[in-house]
Design an enzyme around this catalytic site. Structure first.
Site, mmCIF file in Angstrom:
data_model
loop_
_atom_site.group_PDB
_atom_site.id
_atom_site.type_symbol
_atom_site.label_atom_id
_atom_site.label_comp_id
_atom_site.label_asym_id
_atom_site.label_seq_id
_atom_site.Cartn_x
_atom_site.Cartn_y
_atom_site.Cartn_z
ATOM 1 N N GLY A 48 0.835 -1.182 0.000
ATOM 2 C CA GLY A 48 0.000 0.000 0.000
ATOM 3 C C GLY A 48 0.877 1.241 0.000
ATOM 4 N N SER A 49 0.340 2.372 -0.455
ATOM 5 C CA SER A 49 1.062 3.631 -0.321
ATOM 6 C C SER A 49 0.876 4.166 1.098
ATOM 7 C CB SER A 49 0.554 4.641 -1.352
ATOM 8 O OG SER A 49 0.928 4.217 -2.640
ATOM 9 N N GLY A 50 1.576 5.242 1.415
ATOM 10 C CA GLY A 50 1.485 5.809 2.750
ATOM 11 C C GLY A 50 2.639 5.400 3.635
ATOM 12 N N HIS A 51 3.533 4.559 3.098
ATOM 13 C CA HIS A 51 4.698 4.125 3.877
ATOM 14 C C HIS A 51 5.974 4.819 3.411
ATOM 15 C CE1 HIS A 51 2.079 1.113 5.431
ATOM 16 N NE2 HIS A 51 1.975 0.470 4.281
ATOM 17 N N LYS A 102 5.518 -8.002 2.233
ATOM 18 C CA LYS A 102 5.257 -7.927 3.663
ATOM 19 C C LYS A 102 4.072 -8.857 3.970
ATOM 20 C CE LYS A 102 4.915 -3.387 3.956
ATOM 21 N NZ LYS A 102 4.939 -3.282 2.483
ATOM 22 N N ASP A 150 -1.469 -8.504 0.520
ATOM 23 C CA ASP A 150 -0.211 -8.400 -0.226
ATOM 24 C C ASP A 150 0.199 -9.762 -0.763
ATOM 25 O OD1 ASP A 150 -0.350 -6.149 1.763
ATOM 26 O OD2 ASP A 150 1.421 -5.515 0.653
ATOM 27 N N HIS A 186 -0.493 0.062 9.277
ATOM 28 C CA HIS A 186 -1.654 0.485 8.498
ATOM 29 C C HIS A 186 -2.719 1.070 9.398
ATOM 30 C CE1 HIS A 186 0.231 -2.826 6.289
ATOM 31 N NE2 HIS A 186 0.008 -2.084 5.251
#
Ligand SMILES: Nc1ncnc2c1ncn2[C@@H]1O[C@H](COP(=O)(O)OP(=O)(O)O)[C@@H](O)[C@H]1O
Ligand SMILES: Nc1ncnc2c1ncn2[C@@H]1O[C@H](COP(=O)(O)OP(=O)(O)O)[C@@H](O)[C@H]1O
Ligand SMILES: [Mg+2]
Ligand SMILES: [Mg+2]
Ligand SMILES: [Mg+2]
Ligand SMILES: [Mg+2]
Lengths: 332, 209, 332, 209
Positions: free
Chosen positions: C54-57, C105, C110, C219
């Site tokens: 996911g994005s945001g990391h 991960k 995922d 998350h």
């Protein structure tokens, strides 16, 4: 106040210890002082650069101590200029006969404390000179100010003057280059949210849900005005406008860009801002030779960012792109 | 250090430490919210340092130590300014063991000159000078008409307090608050306030003697 | 929700554009996909590494695309695994005949999406293998879980497996090394405050003033429990305890440490944590060969941090210290 | 695409999009708070895609497109699972143009098998399977006793709803919510809920015909 700390009185001391433990290949402590210098002092023949200021701006300033940037950094209490004796110790520790240049952000406290340190060092026969960074266009240079504040553009001064010093230039030359950067860099920031100085225990200011502050300083000091939250593109537009109004640039001009996070802003948002900055500069026919995006000059956990634009010539460009090897900036 | 001298400095220090929050809040409104924190840290350091000067009765020597300690512990704008002020006040009080009218007058004069020099400021710029300069003038007026130390200090405090009030009506042009320009109007200056409460603490201490 | 964005639906797209504009010397876009690959594709003879999630990391994962680390990164929606077609595109773009290793991960989403991509790529005749990172000791590996989560330790897998691939190792070897890192790395985190997914518009969870969450995922998913805010030293003590209880280390053992900020935690606090981590490890007779402190695997603007400890042997150490040249990690 | 088929898919999609917030909130409580966002993104994509299939009346072909679209737009756990479910449901409905009892039964069976395979899960682990498996069983019970499509779907929906209720009583062992362990008890599973509301949407759409 929610912070991962032990006691407010110890934050600077414990942070410095943690930094040295993390980056012992780069920095070491000057015993008994809030001063970090390079782990390996460069041989004679190099002008030394010292910067510093209040703590809470990490990685500034100690994060930029290393080859190609600073020789020493002085950490004051959070958001408070370090005292002259601390700066003086830094100067003594880094000097190796070719003189020391102090890079000072333009705040009365910083200027006074660093100037007192210069007096102390001069009395010892150490050659010390200074430059004062004042890149923040938010503050108009009018009769009612003592000039502009120094903010994130300072890191570009560290980078470029550091490269010049590393190349073996004399103090006068290094100072000339530092002043040239200062002359050609402009910045402006905004905040979504305040930060809390540990010793104060409460936010430096309060913004409403949906309210932002334009032209924030990096110490939680209020900006030029508050307004309703707008889109990233609109905010970026406004900041770039202000910067370019102050420093008009002709089409074809090369520039460097620094999108600086203030501490709590996700990289995602900084990249969204960068996208717009790049588009705006392209529209104006400007060429971006180098972009930095990240947390370089923070304000604890403040949410927000600043944009810095540096007008380049071939000399500045070459020095900007020169190698650096420091805890917070490695470039080869 | 002579008991009295020790107590004077302590009284001033305790007042600053006791007003840590108030001074910080004033600074938060127009500056960067650290004035009380800085000053309290400075006078905590002074307190620790004073222990080493217990038998010293020379006012000048004590003030010099206070000045040096403030310079190396306060930081920010207030550190160099108050530090310089105490260092300069130490000159005319060198060798003196009594706080008489003449000495205090000379100390204030020297302190103000030091602050002006260090800060490149003058009155009307919303700084500590707006409390100290009128205080010094009022003190001298009293001295000229032969008033006592306490009476002179009463006049000085009153003038300082008016000076603090005056800072509410002007905009800041020195220090971090100056970036606020018009928005600083209506707020009193933290440095002027700390100057005033130090004078007030001195007066009240002497009154209690 | 206070964010410097334009519209929630566009954050990933605009971020990727901003990243490419900022780091064009490192990364380029695979047109039409949320995939960034190295600007200069290495010649044949190098196993390619792809990570993502996911994005945001950010800076994970695209920030680690570059020499000595990843070849490609896939960006899903915020906190949501990318879809198989995106991963498949990344695989196709980076493959140069020596095979591709996916670093995943351990989250069901995922794993499933990446596995589907492998099926797609295999059908094309591309050799693809995978490793699954599960470093988070907060989640007990009991009957009621599908194993541990993958968190910040993933970055160390990128670094070390990346160095191995750069050195010309075969896919099997690179996978062996990646699995060795996974086998020897443990992490655990805590949060002071939640974050807000742009499309959700409100915080993922709410903590009371003075309440912290221990064992947070990256998350915004809840951790193991909540407790009252304690000192940095106490919190650090607890996390290190948990890590070492899971992976007992003998005195004399060499380790690497990663103090990872989750997005809104000032570097100052991370260094204060590092000070305590270093002290605790020293007490136990462990030697720290390398320390990273900073934002490596973030959760948007979450406040908090994680600690990762990697048990080193000479092979892992050499690869960890090998050069890397990526937007977010440069090491020489 | 045949009008009816188009409308069925649209009805299911609109229900998911309309419940975006509710599904997200359920996920926020025990997972990572994105299930509604993911599913809505997926069905927005389906909506756009359906325009290209206006004349298609083969249920299998439409479901295959839906499955492919979900796989490439939803992400997370739900994307591969629902995507696989639709792809698998497309097999027994290949060439069919009518949603009869037998076809729906086979579709459900195939979808469930696909989910189990892809997710390596079974019932009792607090997932969408806890809604879908009992729904399928109830549907088949109805089918065996010769009930109509609508009647069978009524039974399926009831069972799915009970399944959703059941997920409140157990702890999660699959997906992100599983990390919560005991703390997931008392909360209903978002994926089970989305499964239930999709079935319900289908039923209600058919009822309206
Ligand atoms: N140049 C100056 N001359 C005289 N006083 C000044 C000057 N600059 C600042 N001050 C005084 O210092 C006070 C602020 O002190 P402090 O908050 O401790 O330092 P800083 O401004 O560095 O945070 C102001 O309220 C003002 O009275
Ligand atoms: N292995 C699995 N098998 C079946 N269903 C699962 C599995 N893992 C997760 N789910 C379902 O997916 C739902 C979560 O979907 P979503 O929130 O969109 O994805 P993510 O968990 O990746 O954020 C859960 O509520 C559960 O019903
Ligand atoms: Mg200050
Ligand atoms: Mg201040
Ligand atoms: Mg998710
Ligand atoms: Mg979810």
């Amino acid at each position: 106040m929610k912070k991962v700390i032990n006691v407010p009185e110890q934050v600077v001391e414990e942070m410095l210890q943690g930094m040295v433990l993390a980056h012992s290949q780069y920095v070491k402590r000057v015993d008994g002082f809030e001063v970090l210098v390079r782990a390996n002092k460069p041989g004679a023949g190099k002008v030394a650069l010292v910067s510093g200021g209040g703590s809470g701006h990490e990685p500034s300033h100690a994060g930029f101590v290393g080859r190609g940037m600073l020789d020493g950094a002085v950490a004051g209490a959070v958001f408070t200029s370090p005292t002259p004796d601390q700066v003086y110790e830094a100067v003594k520790a880094v000097d190796n006969g070719k003189g020391v240049l102090l890079i000072i952000k333009n705040y009365s406290g910083d200027v006074m404390n660093f100037e007192m340190a210069i007096e102390m060092a001069n009395a010892d026969g150490i050659t010390v000179d200074k430059v004062i960074v004042n890149d923040d266009v938010a503050v108009e240079n009018s009769t009612w100010t003592i000039g502009r504040r120094g903010i994130a553009g300072t890191v570009l001064v560290h980078k470029i003057a550091g490269a010049k010093a590393e190349a073996g230039a004399e103090l006068e030359e290094v100072k000339r280059i530092a002043d040239k950067v200062i002359h050609n860099v402009r910045s402006m920031g905004m905040a979504l949210d305040s930060c809390t100085v540990p010793a104060a225990g409460k936010p430096s200011f309060i913004l409403e849900e949906n309210e932002i502050e334009i032209g924030m300083g990096i110490h939680g000091e209020p900006g030029t005005h508050r307004e309703v939250l707008r889109t990233a593109d609109e905010i970026t537009d406004h900041l770039v406008d202000k910067i370019l109004a102050d420093m008009p640039l002709a089409a074809g001009q090369e520039v460097a860009v620094l999108i600086n996070g203030l501490g709590a802003t996700p990289l995602m948002e900084l990249y969204i801002v960068n996208r717009k900055v790049a588009a705006l500069l392209k529209e104006k026919g400007l060429h971006i030779a180098k972009t930095y995006v990240g947390n370089y000059m923070t304000s604890l956990e403040m949410a927000g960012f600043s944009i810095s634009i540096l007008k380049l010539d071939s000399e500045l460009k070459e020095l900007l792109l020169a190698p650096a090897d420091t805890p917070a900036l490695v470039q080869f | 250090m002579s008991g009295e001298l020790y107590e004077v400095i302590s009284a001033v220090g305790e007042t600053i430490i006791g007003n840590r929050q108030m001074l910080t809040d004033l600074d938060a409104a127009i500056g960067d919210g650290d004035h009380g924190i800085n000053m309290a840290r400075g006078f905590e350091a002074v307190k620790a340092k004073l222990q080493t000067l217990e038998t010293e009765s020379d006012i000048g020597k004590v003030l010099k130590t206070v000045g040096m300690t403030l310079i190396s512990s306060v930081g920010g704008a207030a550190g160099p300014l108050y530090g310089t002020a105490f260092l300069r006040a130490a000159v005319p009080s060198q060798g003196k063991t009594e706080l008489d009218v003449e000495t205090i007058g000379l100390m204030l004069e020297a302190a103000i000159a030091g602050i002006k020099e260090r800060g490149k400021a003058t009155t009307g710029e919303k700084t500590m000078l707006d409390a100290l300069v009128p205080a010094h003038e009022a003190f001298q007026d009293g001295a000229k008409t032969g008033k006592s130390v306490i009476e002179c200090l009463e006049l000085a405090c009153e003038a300082a307090q008016q000076g603090v009030e005056f800072t509410k009506t002007i905009i800041a042009t020195k220090g971090r608050a100056s970036y606020l320009g018009e928005r600083s109007r209506g707020h009193q200056d933290p440095g002027a306030t700390s100057s005033y409460i130090m004078l007030k603490a001195l007066l009240e201490h002497l009154r209690r003697q």
